[in-house]
Design a protein around this motif. Structure first.
Motif, mmCIF file in Angstrom:
data_model
loop_
_atom_site.group_PDB
_atom_site.id
_atom_site.type_symbol
_atom_site.label_atom_id
_atom_site.label_comp_id
_atom_site.label_asym_id
_atom_site.label_seq_id
_atom_site.Cartn_x
_atom_site.Cartn_y
_atom_site.Cartn_z
ATOM 1 N N ALA A 23 23.993 52.664 22.169
ATOM 2 C CA ALA A 23 24.093 53.637 23.266
ATOM 3 C C ALA A 23 24.317 52.933 24.600
ATOM 4 C CB ALA A 23 22.823 54.488 23.319
ATOM 5 N N ARG A 24 23.603 51.814 24.822
ATOM 6 C CA ARG A 24 23.798 51.076 26.080
ATOM 7 C C ARG A 24 25.222 50.545 26.187
ATOM 8 N NH1 ARG A 24 18.395 48.966 25.441
ATOM 9 N NH2 ARG A 24 19.247 47.112 24.417
ATOM 10 N N ALA A 25 25.759 50.066 25.063
ATOM 11 C CA ALA A 25 27.127 49.547 25.078
ATOM 12 C C ALA A 25 28.121 50.645 25.454
ATOM 13 C CB ALA A 25 27.475 48.955 23.709
ATOM 14 N N ARG A 26 27.890 51.847 24.969
ATOM 15 C CA ARG A 26 28.815 52.946 25.251
ATOM 16 C C ARG A 26 28.630 53.509 26.662
ATOM 17 N NH1 ARG A 26 29.747 55.970 19.413
ATOM 18 N NH2 ARG A 26 30.598 54.109 18.442
ATOM 19 N N LEU A 27 27.479 53.228 27.241
ATOM 20 C CA LEU A 27 27.255 53.653 28.623
ATOM 21 C C LEU A 27 27.771 52.633 29.628
ATOM 22 C CD1 LEU A 27 23.604 55.095 28.587
ATOM 23 C CD2 LEU A 27 25.744 56.375 28.766
ATOM 24 N N ALA A 28 28.180 51.458 29.144
ATOM 25 C CA ALA A 28 28.556 50.360 30.039
ATOM 26 C C ALA A 28 29.587 50.760 31.094
ATOM 27 C CB ALA A 28 29.047 49.165 29.226
#
Length: 227
Positions: free
Chosen positions: A58-63
């Motif tokens: 999820a963090r990667a996709r929020l980057a």
């Protein structure tokens, strides 16, 4: 933290595992029992590891959104912190979700420390000749130096791999990136059995994380098609 009954049960479990491993490992059976015990602990904590993997995905996709916020509020750190917190809350993830597996493993780490800090039935057992109750810092310069240095080097090597994998995930907080290296000083000042626990646990994490991330990514792709 642990009462006598808990220590007694853990003592019996370790010796039972050691008896089962004795035909294969001989004098290293208790060291092998520590490894098996650690693996069992990590197996129980797989759901927490999966939750961590989902947070990483999820963090990667929020980057991209995070980067836009950082550019927009580069001169207003307080506003940036509020906006980042709101973004993570809306996405249903915690910025520090990766701390959970480490916190869940602490009681078992302390239990291993207590066992090998004063249990006479266990202190006499060895790992390649080095007593499992020996502290690496205290044993350096003695006959067991090669074993102690090898264990610390292995822990540091695994910690480096863990750091690089955590740093490769976009938007990973700095404390989570550097957390693997906390195992090195801990192992240096704790009984050798604790270092063996840390080596097994961190190696498990290093091997497990890519698998769980692939599962979490596949699940996210099903939930949000096209990503």
């Amino acid at each position: 933290m642990f009462g006598i009954p808990v220590l007694g049960v853990a003592h019996d479990v370790l010796l039972t595992l050691a008896d089962a491993l004795a035909p294969l490992l001989g004098t290293g059976s208790v060291a092998g029992a520590v490894v098996v015990f650690t693996a069992c602990v990590r197996l129980v904590m797989v759901p927490l590891g999966y939750a961590q993997a989902r947070a990483e995905v999820a963090r990667a996709r929020l980057a991209p959104q995070v980067e836009r916020l950082r550019q927009r509020y580069a001169r207003d750190p307080r506003r940036l912190a509020r906006e980042l917190g709101a973004l993570h809350r809306r996405s249903g993830i915690s910025m520090f979700a990766g701390v959970l597996p480490a916190l869940a493993g602490l009681p078992f780490l302390f239990l291993t420390y207590r066992l090998f800090a004063g249990d006479r039935d266990l202190l006499g057992h060895t790992l390649v000749g080095a007593p499992l109750g020996l502290h690496p810092v205290a044993g350096l310069g003695g006959p067991h130096t090669p074993v102690l240095l090898a264990l610390i080097a292995l822990i540091a090597g695994v910690a480096r791999v863990g750091y690089r994998r955590a740093a490769a995930v976009p938007n990973t907080p700095a404390p989570l990136r550097w957390m693997p290296f906390a195992t090195v000083p801990t192992a240096a000042f704790a009984p050798l059995a604790v270092g063996l626990y840390l080596l097994t646990s961190t190696a498990w994490t290093t091997a497990e994380r890519p698998l769980l991330r692939r599962l979490a990514t596949a699940r996210a792709d099903r939930v949000v098609p096209g990503h």
